[in-house]
Design an enzyme around this catalytic site. Structure first.
Site, PDB file in Angstrom:
ATOM      1  CD  GLU A   4     -17.987  14.360 -14.909  1.00  0.00           C
ATOM      2  OE1 GLU A   4     -19.215  14.145 -15.054  1.00  0.00           O
ATOM      3  OE2 GLU A   4     -17.507  15.505 -14.741  1.00  0.00           O
ATOM      4  NE  ARG A  47     -21.645  19.210 -19.139  1.00  0.00           N
ATOM      5  CZ  ARG A  47     -22.722  19.446 -18.401  1.00  0.00           C
ATOM      6  NH1 ARG A  47     -22.589  19.973 -17.190  1.00  0.00           N
ATOM      7  NH2 ARG A  47     -23.931  19.157 -18.859  1.00  0.00           N
ATOM      8  CG  HIS A 100     -21.636  15.642 -13.308  1.00  0.00           C
ATOM      9  ND1 HIS A 100     -21.113  15.623 -14.582  1.00  0.00           N
ATOM     10  CD2 HIS A 100     -22.585  16.620 -13.323  1.00  0.00           C
ATOM     11  CE1 HIS A 100     -21.720  16.534 -15.330  1.00  0.00           C
ATOM     12  NE2 HIS A 100     -22.617  17.147 -14.585  1.00  0.00           N
ATOM     13  CG  ASP A 135     -21.142  18.258  -9.151  1.00  0.00           C
ATOM     14  OD1 ASP A 135     -21.075  17.303  -8.352  1.00  0.00           O
ATOM     15  OD2 ASP A 135     -22.057  18.388  -9.996  1.00  0.00           O
TER      16      ASP A 135
END
Length: 302
Positions: free
Chosen positions: A246, A218, A265, A241
């Site tokens: 985000e 995360r 992601h 990722d």
């Protein structure tokens, strides 16, 4: 029994179960009527708006089955009497595959060569290589095991780290000794208060020169400002990722930091994950209806 599911595909695999009414709620548009009657909820991939208020209305909820391994958005608001289960195993293949691809892409400089191709430039030079590297996996669970299986054959040494030591898995308290030895550091930890900001300036400074940080966990696990500062020094590389914030907004300094490869992601967003999820949902509902023990029940701190 009323069940909310995130897709028509989920309806298809559950529609033959007795006394089950499936309602599709994919997180977009208005919330369906009857939240107070929902007994099983399978939320969509992206956290829905107004989640605390919605869960507060679900007085009859008995099973909340996420489609992700992470459950941090749901734990604080789970109604009394409801069981929380995650999708452990569903995204193992996709996430592990992404991690291998990302570390190879960064070490072999694929993004740079792709940019040169767009300009029609032949930029021959030696690159790094995964072979003979030490890969440190932090958060060694089912995804970590899947990653290690895929690394078999790449001629690397794998060092495993979990929250607490067990067998040939090191404890997280050993990181100060392990980080300076690693050529690749892969983050697979869950998002918890204990892992938020785990990768801070001290963590990054302990990594060896030229090492690659791979984040498939995360975004909040990494201190973004500290990472940007370290990348600007040119001392380490990164494949991400997930980011914090985000989605990563346009103009954010992480976009243009040297030595970073970013994907939006997508590690677990694959057909393989979709197939595994549907199998899990059907298996879980059959267990629930039969009064059998459920899979992936979240208790305590993971």
């Amino acid at each position: 029994m009323k069940i909310w599911v995130p897709s028509e595909a989920a309806v298809d695999v559950l529609s033959d179960l007795p006394d089950v009414e499936c309602v599709v709620y994919d997180g977009t548009g208005p919330v369906p009527d009857g939240a107070e009657e929902v007994e099983v909820w399978v939320p969509p991939l992206l956290t829905v708006a107004g989640l605390p208020e919605l869960l507060g209305r679900m007085s009859r909820l008995r099973l909340l089955q996420t489609v992700t391994a992470g459950v941090d958005a749901y734990r604080p608001h789970l109604p009394e009497g409801a069981v929380l289960c995650n999708a452990r195993g569903v995204h193992d293949a996709g996430t592990a595959e992404w991690a291998v691809g990302a570390m190879i892409a960064v070490m072999r400089e694929f993004p740079g060569f792709a940019a040169a191709q767009r300009e029609g430039e032949w930029t021959y030079h030696h690159t790094g290589v995964l072979a003979d590297s030490t890969v440190l996996i932090i958060g060694y669970g089912s995804i970590g095991e899947a990653l290690e299986r895929r690394l078999d054959g790449f001629e690397v040494d794998v060092v495993r780290v979990a929250r607490t030591a067990r067998g040939d898995v090191h404890g997280q308290d050993e990181l100060p000794e392990l980080l300076p030895r690693a050529d690749v550091v892969v983050l697979l930890v869950p998002s918890t208060p204990a892992t938020t900001g785990l990768v801070d300036a001290d963590f990054l400074s302990a990594m060896k020169d030229g090492a690659v940080l791979v984040n498939a966990a995360r975004g909040a696990v990494v201190d973004t400002d500290a990472l940007v500062a370290e990348l600007r020094k040119g001392r380490i590389l990164a494949a991400l990722d997930v980011t914090d914030p985000e989605p990563l907004p346009a103009g954010h300094p992480l976009w243009t930091a040297p030595g970073v490869f970013i994907t939006p992601h997508v590690a677990g967003s694959t057909p393989a994950s979709g197939r595994r999820l549907l199998r899990l949902l059907r298996s879980q509902l059959l267990r629930y209806l039969a009064g059998e023990p459920l899979k992936n029940v979240i208790t305590g701190s993971y």
